[in-house]
Design a protein around this motif. Structure first.
Motif, mmCIF file in Angstrom:
data_model
loop_
_atom_site.group_PDB
_atom_site.id
_atom_site.type_symbol
_atom_site.label_atom_id
_atom_site.label_comp_id
_atom_site.label_asym_id
_atom_site.label_seq_id
_atom_site.Cartn_x
_atom_site.Cartn_y
_atom_site.Cartn_z
ATOM 1 N N LEU A 175 0.824 -1.212 0.000
ATOM 2 C CA LEU A 175 0.000 0.000 0.000
ATOM 3 C C LEU A 175 0.859 1.263 0.000
ATOM 4 N N LYS A 176 2.018 1.210 0.676
ATOM 5 C CA LYS A 176 2.948 2.341 0.612
ATOM 6 C C LYS A 176 3.471 2.530 -0.811
ATOM 7 N N HIS A 177 3.758 1.409 -1.471
ATOM 8 C CA HIS A 177 4.292 1.440 -2.837
ATOM 9 C C HIS A 177 3.309 2.132 -3.784
ATOM 10 N N VAL A 178 2.046 1.708 -3.761
ATOM 11 C CA VAL A 178 1.069 2.328 -4.665
ATOM 12 C C VAL A 178 0.745 3.764 -4.251
ATOM 13 N N GLU A 179 0.909 4.069 -2.977
ATOM 14 C CA GLU A 179 0.702 5.458 -2.541
ATOM 15 C C GLU A 179 1.765 6.371 -3.129
ATOM 16 N N ILE A 180 3.001 5.884 -3.209
ATOM 17 C CA ILE A 180 4.071 6.668 -3.832
ATOM 18 C C ILE A 180 3.764 6.897 -5.312
ATOM 19 N N VAL A 181 3.318 5.847 -5.996
ATOM 20 C CA VAL A 181 2.944 5.997 -7.411
ATOM 21 C C VAL A 181 1.795 6.997 -7.543
ATOM 22 N N GLN A 182 0.848 6.938 -6.633
ATOM 23 C CA GLN A 182 -0.262 7.882 -6.640
ATOM 24 C C GLN A 182 0.241 9.319 -6.501
ATOM 25 N N LYS A 183 1.242 9.525 -5.637
ATOM 26 C CA LYS A 183 1.816 10.863 -5.450
ATOM 27 C C LYS A 183 2.508 11.367 -6.713
ATOM 28 N N MET A 184 2.992 10.454 -7.541
ATOM 29 C CA MET A 184 3.684 10.846 -8.770
ATOM 30 C C MET A 184 2.729 11.449 -9.790
ATOM 31 N N ALA A 185 1.428 11.215 -9.642
ATOM 32 C CA ALA A 185 0.456 11.703 -10.624
ATOM 33 C C ALA A 185 0.459 13.222 -10.733
ATOM 34 N N ILE A 186 0.588 13.908 -9.594
ATOM 35 C CA ILE A 186 0.503 15.375 -9.616
ATOM 36 C C ILE A 186 1.696 16.004 -10.330
ATOM 37 N N PRO A 187 2.962 15.693 -9.930
ATOM 38 C CA PRO A 187 4.078 16.292 -10.686
ATOM 39 C C PRO A 187 4.142 15.833 -12.139
ATOM 40 N N LEU A 188 3.636 14.641 -12.437
ATOM 41 C CA LEU A 188 3.579 14.207 -13.840
ATOM 42 C C LEU A 188 2.677 15.142 -14.633
#
Length: 223
Positions: A22-35
């Motif tokens: 869940l931490k792993h996918v949360e990090i990917v989720q955070k990448m959406a905004i700067p992307l």
């Protein structure tokens, strides 16, 4: 009732593994905004200083994603879960990391368009591809949480990821169909746009692979 990924008593290693997923996918989720901000800085504002800043943010987050994957893998290698489940979960971890890698790659390509003239019909397509890539990244955490919790929402989230991947494939084909026959475009610009457009579409492809793996886990009742 949640899917039986965890025993009722004990097995702290399995619980810790789920937390790292869940931490792993949360990090990917955070990448959406700067992307999304990097794509918009490039194609809406032509602000390449901002695009580089967003690429730096994505690189830092991708390193965090790598660390999360290593922690997950270490727990699996140490014996978390039974072998069949362990192999499927290891595959899931790798596929999640592929999404982070693809997002990072997009960010690192954007600055190559500095001082390049990109026609408006292409910027529109690339912005749509960027929106889809960001949405795919955002959806992974709620989809995985729905899998672990065995909620009805899982299927609809899965379908959303599939839909984003299909739409991105269409946008990518449109991009190449129009770009490759535009005689006014510089060959170098064509190559750079092709890289960026393909990699944005790849984010959605990789997210769909994550979705497929989660769906397999659900079918096998190993998650």
């Amino acid at each position: 009732m949640a899917l039986k990924i965890l025993p009722l008593l004990g097995r702290d290693k399995e619980k810790e593994t789920v937390e790292w997923f869940l931490k792993h996918v949360e990090i990917v989720q955070k990448m959406a905004i700067p992307l999304k901000e990097g794509v918009n800085a490039t194609f809406k504002k032509q602000d390449f200083k901002l695009a580089v800043k967003k690429a730096e943010e994505l690189n830092a987050l991708e390193k965090d994603a790598d660390n999360a994957r290593r922690s997950t893998a270490a727990l699996l290698y140490e014996g978390a879960f039974l072998p069949v489940m362990r192999s499927r979960l290891y595959d899931l971890s790798g596929r999640i990391d592929n999404v982070a890698d693809a997002i990072k790659n997009v960010g690192n390509m954007l600055h190559y368009l500095k001082n390049k003239k990109v026609p408006s019909y292409l910027t529109e397509i690339l912005i749509r591809l960027g929106d889809n890539a960001a949405k795919s990244a955002e959806l992974l955490k709620p989809t995985l949480q729905a899998l672990f919790d065995n909620t009805e929402e899982f299927q609809s989230l899965n379908e959303q990821l599939k839909d984003l991947e299909e739409k991105s494939d269409i946008y990518q084909r449109e991009m190449f169909d129009r770009m490759l026959f535009d005689k006014k475009l510089n060959p170098v610009t064509i190559q750079i746009i092709g890289w960026i457009g393909h990699t944005l579409s790849e984010v959605c492809d990789e997210a769909k692979h994550v979705s497929d793996t989660m769906n397999l886990l659900k079918i096998m009742k190993v998650a």
